[in-house]
Design a protein around this motif. Structure first.
Motif, mmCIF file in Angstrom:
data_model
loop_
_atom_site.group_PDB
_atom_site.id
_atom_site.type_symbol
_atom_site.label_atom_id
_atom_site.label_comp_id
_atom_site.label_asym_id
_atom_site.label_seq_id
_atom_site.Cartn_x
_atom_site.Cartn_y
_atom_site.Cartn_z
ATOM 1 N N ASP A 230 0.806 -1.225 0.000
ATOM 2 C CA ASP A 230 0.000 0.000 0.000
ATOM 3 C C ASP A 230 0.838 1.273 0.000
ATOM 4 O OD1 ASP A 230 -2.250 -1.594 0.047
ATOM 5 O OD2 ASP A 230 -2.433 -1.519 2.235
ATOM 6 N N TRP A 231 2.143 1.154 0.162
ATOM 7 C CA TRP A 231 3.007 2.327 0.307
ATOM 8 C C TRP A 231 3.883 2.571 -0.921
ATOM 9 C CZ3 TRP A 231 1.807 4.987 4.616
ATOM 10 C CH2 TRP A 231 1.092 4.300 5.586
ATOM 11 N N ARG A 232 3.918 1.652 -1.842
ATOM 12 C CA ARG A 232 4.779 1.777 -3.027
ATOM 13 C C ARG A 232 4.433 2.970 -3.903
ATOM 14 N NH1 ARG A 232 4.047 -4.421 -4.009
ATOM 15 N NH2 ARG A 232 5.494 -5.139 -2.400
ATOM 16 N N ALA A 233 3.181 3.348 -3.939
ATOM 17 C CA ALA A 233 2.722 4.409 -4.842
ATOM 18 C C ALA A 233 2.896 5.816 -4.270
ATOM 19 C CB ALA A 233 1.253 4.180 -5.199
ATOM 20 N N PHE A 234 3.385 5.927 -3.040
ATOM 21 C CA PHE A 234 3.571 7.254 -2.461
ATOM 22 C C PHE A 234 4.620 8.033 -3.260
ATOM 23 C CE2 PHE A 234 1.562 7.700 1.852
ATOM 24 C CZ PHE A 234 0.675 6.663 1.684
ATOM 25 N N VAL A 235 4.544 9.352 -3.196
ATOM 26 C CA VAL A 235 5.447 10.204 -3.985
ATOM 27 C C VAL A 235 6.892 10.023 -3.528
ATOM 28 C CG1 VAL A 235 3.668 11.914 -4.515
ATOM 29 C CG2 VAL A 235 5.071 12.196 -2.472
ATOM 30 N N PRO A 236 7.839 10.152 -4.459
ATOM 31 C CA PRO A 236 9.264 9.952 -4.129
ATOM 32 C C PRO A 236 9.776 10.849 -3.005
ATOM 33 C CG PRO A 236 8.957 9.943 -6.492
ATOM 34 C CD PRO A 236 7.640 10.346 -5.890
ATOM 35 N N ASP A 237 9.311 12.098 -2.922
ATOM 36 C CA ASP A 237 9.778 12.989 -1.852
ATOM 37 C C ASP A 237 9.386 12.461 -0.483
ATOM 38 O OD1 ASP A 237 10.919 14.703 -3.669
ATOM 39 O OD2 ASP A 237 9.308 16.189 -3.581
ATOM 40 N N TRP A 238 8.166 11.971 -0.353
ATOM 41 C CA TRP A 238 7.709 11.422 0.920
ATOM 42 C C TRP A 238 8.505 10.167 1.256
ATOM 43 C CZ3 TRP A 238 5.733 6.837 2.751
ATOM 44 C CH2 TRP A 238 5.181 6.870 4.041
ATOM 45 N N LYS A 239 8.735 9.317 0.267
ATOM 46 C CA LYS A 239 9.479 8.084 0.509
ATOM 47 C C LYS A 239 10.919 8.379 0.926
ATOM 48 C CE LYS A 239 8.610 4.686 -2.478
ATOM 49 N NZ LYS A 239 8.306 3.997 -3.746
ATOM 50 N N ALA A 240 11.545 9.389 0.335
ATOM 51 C CA ALA A 240 12.909 9.768 0.720
ATOM 52 C C ALA A 240 12.921 10.279 2.160
ATOM 53 C CB ALA A 240 13.461 10.820 -0.229
ATOM 54 N N TRP A 241 11.948 11.144 2.507
ATOM 55 C CA TRP A 241 11.846 11.630 3.883
ATOM 56 C C TRP A 241 11.631 10.456 4.834
ATOM 57 C CZ3 TRP A 241 7.691 10.805 7.070
ATOM 58 C CH2 TRP A 241 7.774 11.381 8.324
ATOM 59 N N PHE A 242 10.758 9.544 4.461
ATOM 60 C CA PHE A 242 10.421 8.407 5.305
ATOM 61 C C PHE A 242 11.658 7.546 5.567
ATOM 62 C CE2 PHE A 242 8.720 4.323 6.481
ATOM 63 C CZ PHE A 242 7.615 4.651 7.258
ATOM 64 N N GLN A 243 12.415 7.230 4.530
ATOM 65 C CA GLN A 243 13.628 6.420 4.698
ATOM 66 C C GLN A 243 14.630 7.120 5.604
ATOM 67 O OE1 GLN A 243 15.254 5.383 0.874
ATOM 68 N NE2 GLN A 243 13.723 3.809 0.515
#
Length: 117
Positions: free
Chosen positions: A78-91
């Motif tokens: 369910d999280w793969r489609a999130f925007v790249p900026d959010w995923k970078a912040w999340f990591q």
């Protein structure tokens, strides 16, 4: 060269919790959802995972290869489609919590060192 990982460093707010939560490194939020960071082992874990706090079965991210430096991130369905900026912040935030137990860069009260020359 692999890095040594201290499961519960002196500034980790979770280090004094009782048995059964030793694998919890800490929590953080994106102001909508609260997340918990879990390590794969108490000492020298090679991976960690991040799950929704109130639903540990909802895995958001798994990072493996921590000790080898050959990092591999796997996003939950369910999280793969999130925007790249959010995923970078999340990591970035998940790594901070994994290593320090804290999501922010503020120093722990009483742990600040000053150098006078």
């Amino acid at each position: 060269m692999s890095l040594t990982i201290v499961a519960h460093g002196p500034d980790n707010p979770n280090r004094d919790r009782g048995p059964g939560v030793q694998l919890i490194r800490g929590t953080f939020t994106d102001k909508q959802t609260h997340f918990t960071v879990w390590s794969s082992a108490v000492e020298a874990p090679d991976s960690f995972q991040v799950a929704v706090t109130n639903n540990p079965a909802d895995l958001v991210l798994i990072v493996s290869g921590v000790n080898t430096g050959m990092l591999h991130a796997t996003w939950g369905e369910d999280w793969r489609a999130f925007v790249p900026d959010w995923k970078a912040w999340f990591q970035d935030t998940a790594f901070k919590v994994f290593y320090t137990g804290r999501a922010d860069d503020r120093p722990t009260p009483g742990k600040v060192r000053l150098c006078d020359g």
